[in-house]
Design an enzyme around this catalytic site. Structure first.
Site, PDB file in Angstrom:
ATOM      1  N   SER A 103      31.510  43.522  62.702  1.00 51.54           N
ATOM      2  CA  SER A 103      32.166  44.472  63.515  1.00 51.54           C
ATOM      3  C   SER A 103      33.651  44.506  63.215  1.00 51.54           C
ATOM      4  O   SER A 103      34.004  43.441  62.787  1.00 51.54           O
ATOM      5  CB  SER A 103      31.790  44.362  64.884  1.00 51.54           C
ATOM      6  OG  SER A 103      32.684  45.092  66.067  1.00 51.54           O
TER       7      SER A 103
ATOM      8  N   TYR B 261      33.619  38.625  72.513  1.00 48.17           N
ATOM      9  CA  TYR B 261      32.995  39.270  71.473  1.00 48.17           C
ATOM     10  C   TYR B 261      33.677  39.293  70.152  1.00 48.17           C
ATOM     11  O   TYR B 261      33.183  39.021  68.972  1.00 48.17           O
ATOM     12  CB  TYR B 261      32.624  40.693  71.884  1.00 48.17           C
ATOM     13  CG  TYR B 261      31.953  41.538  70.792  1.00 48.17           C
ATOM     14  CD1 TYR B 261      30.461  41.196  70.476  1.00 48.17           C
ATOM     15  CD2 TYR B 261      32.355  42.713  70.319  1.00 48.17           C
ATOM     16  CE1 TYR B 261      29.962  41.897  69.536  1.00 48.17           C
ATOM     17  CE2 TYR B 261      31.355  43.466  69.324  1.00 48.17           C
ATOM     18  CZ  TYR B 261      30.247  43.103  68.998  1.00 48.17           C
ATOM     19  OH  TYR B 261      29.482  43.752  68.070  1.00 48.17           O
TER      20      TYR B 261
END
Length: 261
Positions: free
Chosen positions: A139, A152
Site C-alpha cells: 500500500s 496499518y
C-alpha cells in the site's frame, strides 16, 4: 513452456478475486487461497480456478497449502495479496489487538507463504528453466504515513521492508520480487473490515472522490508486471487515482483545470 500456474492469496473478494479472474482470462492455471470456503467455491465455479481454504495466520494451514501445491503441479508465481486494516485511532488510543492482527495478516502471513512457496518456485525453475515471480500487494501506506494510520502504516512499512530484503537475498536467482503499492481502491470489504462493519464509516473516505481505483485496476497492474519479459523487474509500482496526490491529499468533486491568472 506449458501453462503457467500462480497462487493468489486473499482471493475471496476485492483485488484477489479480480486477480484470479484476470489470470484465468490470460490462460493461467490459478490457485485462489482464502479463509471463506463459500466465496472460493463461487469463484471456482465462475472462473475454473482451483481453490484452497486456509487461514494464513495459522502455520498448520500454510503447511497444508504447501503440501497441496507441491502435489498438484509446477508453480511459477506467487501473489501475496491477503491483508487488511483495522481501525483509524491514534497511536495512543488504538488497541494493541488491532495492531497485532494487522501485523499477522500483512507481514507474518506474507513471510509464511513466501517461505512455503519459494522452494516450489525453485523446483519448477530447476525442472523447466525460465524464471519465477513473487509479487506482494502492499500500500502507499507502507511508504507515506498519515493520521490515524499508525498500525496499518507500521504493518505495511514492514511488508515493504520484507520485499526489499527478499530482493537482496534472491539476487542471482531468476526470481523477480515485485511490490505493488496501491493508493485509494474502492472495494466492497476493505472499509467494512477497517470500521468493524460500519457501512457509513466505510463509505465516507470515498465520498465525492472522482474515480477511485477499482480492484480490476490493481489486477491489471499485477498481471502486467508478472507477464513482462523475464529480464524486466518492476521492483516497486505505486498506483493511485488521479484524484489522490498522497494518502491524506484527495480532490473531492469533479477534476478541472485551474483558470488562467
Amino acid at each position: 513452456m506449458g501453462t503457467r500456474r500462480v497462487v493468489v492469496t486473499g482471493a475471496s473478494s476485492g483485488i484477489g478475486a479480480a486477480t484470479v479472474r484476470l489470470f484465468r482470462q490470460h490462460g493461467w492455471d490459478v490457485v485462489g487461497v482464502a479463509r471463506r470456503a463459500d466465496k472460493l467455491a463461487a469463484l471456482a465455479a465462475e472462473t475454473g480456478a482451483a481453490v484452497f481454504v486456509a487461514d494464513l495466520t495459522v502455520q498448520n494451514d500454510v503447511d497444508a497449502l504447501q503440501d497441496y501445491l507441491a502435489a498438484s503441479g509446477p508453480l511459477h508465481a506467487l501473489v501475496n495479496n491477503a491483508g487488511g486494516a483495522m481501525g483509524l485511532d491514534s497511536v495512543e488510543d488504538s488497541a494493541v489487538e488491532d495492531w497485532a492482527w494487522m501485523f499477522e495478516i500483512n507481514v507474518l502471513a506474507v513471510k509464511r507463504v513466501t517461505s512455503a512457496v519459494l522452494p516450489l518456485l525453485r523446483r519448477t525453475i530447476a525442472a523447466e528453466g525460465g524464471s519465477a515471480d513473487i509479487l506482494t500487494v502492499t500500500s502507499i501506506a507502507g511508504h507515506v504515513a498519515y493520521l490515524g494510520g499508525g498500525g496499518y502504516n507500521a504493518a505495511k512499512f514492514a511488508a515493504h521492508a520484507l520485499m526489499e530484503v527478499l530482493r537482496l537475498e534472491l539476487n542471482g536467482e531468476p526470481i523477480r520480487v515485485i511490490e505493488v503499492a496501491p493508493g485509494m481502491v474502492k472495494t466492497d470489504e476493505f472499509g467494512l473490515v477497517r470500521f468493524g462493519g460500519d457501512a457509513v464509516k466505510a463509505a465516507a473516505p470515498y465520498e465525492n472522490v472522482p474515480n477511485p481505483l477499482t480492484a480490476e485496476d490493481i489486477a491489471d497492474t499485477i498481471v502486467d508486471a508478472v507477464e513482462r519479459a523475464p529480464h524486466v523487474n518492476l521492483d516497486l509500482i505505486t498506483i493511485k487515482p488521479v484524484a489522490q496526490a498522497a494518502p491524506s491529499r484527495l480532490a473531492r468533486g469533479a477534476l478541472s483545470v485551474r483558470p488562467e491568472a
